[in-house]
Design a protein around this motif. Sequence first.
Motif, PDB file in Angstrom:
ATOM      1  N   TYR A  75      57.463  33.721  36.615  1.00 40.76           N
ATOM      2  CA  TYR A  75      57.325  34.704  35.544  1.00 40.76           C
ATOM      3  C   TYR A  75      56.762  34.102  34.257  1.00 40.76           C
ATOM      4  O   TYR A  75      56.506  34.829  33.306  1.00 40.76           O
ATOM      5  N   VAL A  76      56.579  32.795  34.224  1.00 40.84           N
ATOM      6  CA  VAL A  76      56.125  32.088  33.020  1.00 40.84           C
ATOM      7  C   VAL A  76      54.852  31.310  33.338  1.00 40.84           C
ATOM      8  O   VAL A  76      54.786  30.607  34.356  1.00 40.84           O
ATOM      9  N   GLY A  77      53.854  31.421  32.445  1.00 39.43           N
ATOM     10  CA  GLY A  77      52.587  30.748  32.683  1.00 39.43           C
ATOM     11  C   GLY A  77      52.200  29.733  31.636  1.00 39.43           C
ATOM     12  O   GLY A  77      51.110  29.176  31.691  1.00 39.43           O
ATOM     13  N   ASN A  78      53.080  29.484  30.648  1.00 40.94           N
ATOM     14  CA  ASN A  78      52.766  28.479  29.625  1.00 40.94           C
ATOM     15  C   ASN A  78      53.967  27.563  29.412  1.00 40.94           C
ATOM     16  O   ASN A  78      54.876  27.522  30.248  1.00 40.94           O
ATOM     17  N   ALA A  79      53.985  26.838  28.311  1.00 43.66           N
ATOM     18  CA  ALA A  79      55.013  25.830  28.087  1.00 43.66           C
ATOM     19  C   ALA A  79      56.126  26.297  27.152  1.00 43.66           C
ATOM     20  O   ALA A  79      56.936  25.487  26.708  1.00 43.66           O
ATOM     21  N   TRP A  82      48.711  26.405  20.097  1.00 44.60           N
ATOM     22  CA  TRP A  82      47.493  27.040  20.581  1.00 44.60           C
ATOM     23  C   TRP A  82      47.083  26.313  21.847  1.00 44.60           C
ATOM     24  O   TRP A  82      47.757  25.394  22.306  1.00 44.60           O
ATOM     25  N   GLY A  83      46.003  26.766  22.472  1.00 39.79           N
ATOM     26  CA  GLY A  83      45.567  26.148  23.715  1.00 39.79           C
ATOM     27  C   GLY A  83      46.157  26.822  24.940  1.00 39.79           C
ATOM     28  O   GLY A  83      46.844  27.845  24.857  1.00 39.79           O
ATOM     29  N   LYS A  84      45.932  26.237  26.094  1.00 37.48           N
ATOM     30  CA  LYS A  84      46.273  26.860  27.377  1.00 37.48           C
ATOM     31  C   LYS A  84      47.765  27.054  27.587  1.00 37.48           C
ATOM     32  O   LYS A  84      48.173  27.921  28.364  1.00 37.48           O
ATOM     33  N   ASP A  85      48.605  26.275  26.916  1.00 34.81           N
ATOM     34  CA  ASP A  85      50.047  26.352  27.151  1.00 34.81           C
ATOM     35  C   ASP A  85      50.803  27.086  26.057  1.00 34.81           C
ATOM     36  O   ASP A  85      52.031  27.013  25.989  1.00 34.81           O
ATOM     37  N   SER A  86      50.093  27.802  25.184  1.00 33.51           N
ATOM     38  CA  SER A  86      50.756  28.554  24.121  1.00 33.51           C
ATOM     39  C   SER A  86      50.742  30.049  24.449  1.00 33.51           C
ATOM     40  O   SER A  86      50.343  30.472  25.532  1.00 33.51           O
ATOM     41  N   TYR A  87      51.188  30.867  23.502  1.00 41.31           N
ATOM     42  CA  TYR A  87      51.214  32.316  23.680  1.00 41.31           C
ATOM     43  C   TYR A  87      49.797  32.857  23.746  1.00 41.31           C
ATOM     44  O   TYR A  87      48.853  32.267  23.207  1.00 41.31           O
TER      45      TYR A  87
END
Length: 361
Positions: free
Chosen positions: A85-89, A263-268
């Motif tokens: 259910y989660v796609g970032n950090a 920011w970036g791929k692992d943020s909101y």
Amino acid sequence: MRQFLSTLLIVALGVTLTACDRGESGQPDTELPDRQAPIPNPDADSGLPRIQPRPLEQIPEGAFGDKVKRGYQLFVNTQELRGKYVGNALNCVHCHMDAGRRANAAPLWAAYFAYPAYRKKNDKVNSFAERVQGCFTYSTNGAPPPADSPEMIAIAAYAYWLAMGGLMDHFGINGEVPEISDTDLVTGAKREDFPLPVDIARALPVDQRDKLPGRGYPKLDKPARDYSPEKGAEVYTAHCMACHGPDGQGYEAAGVHNLPPLWGKDSYNWGAGMHRVNTAAAFIHENMPLGKGIQLTPQQAWDVAAYINSRERPQDPRFEGDVEALRKRYHNHPGYYGKAVDGKVLGENAFPDFKQMQQEN
């Protein structure tokens, strides 16, 4: 119980920083514009109860207590659901400070008593579960857990326990928090048929339940001059870089981001409420730097919010191939999606949203 809490408190202390979702809900209707206003911060002098949640050590034993404990665990370490259910950090606690307990930091107990509620965002009445589903979709760049899933029931149980325990203590009602059905848990407390002790129901009528002091973030007036990403970069270097890194990607240990990326791929993603400059500025002014809130000037908060949110991030999940069309439909608020920064139109090179990541894998 004591060993359980010790383990989870270590997790919570390691992850309590910035950057979650404040403005989005449920599954949006792609035909609707983004009209949702920021959640107001209620009047602290309204006379309504000022909640102080019970200590975590008072979570009861038994089946209901197990749901509450699990909800707490998922709230402070949402990365357990990475890939599902989660796609970032990010973790929920990154926006809802002190494990969702702190007033003026989007506390979970205030949100629980604010739903069900109509939201312009998706033109429907949203249950508490639907509101949380929106957080997963946008803030964690993920997928919404089903309303009847064990994960959603656990998060709702934790929110309910925080709210009800605080209210019982406020009104001098002794005893454990009453157990309620899973259906009641995920629906929320802003309804006439929600099971409440008589004294609380009398003091807190339905139309007042979304006005608990401490809800949301305190409103931050517009800055004296236009906010500036360039000025914000200076604020970031002086006040934010030590925790979030020179590249805004935070820091991780053993594969876990205990200091989150901004920011970036692992943020909101570009659909999250925190990508709005006004929402981020209010959060930052009240709560950042961690443990030193209300030390930046309002102008500095606006500037650094602009800097953070003028960086590329994952795509808005509502994207259908045209950045400008999506900007006009959904991004009528202070933000940078679809606008040129440093010669590049933000959103045109966005990182994948959760659905794209699943397709690529």
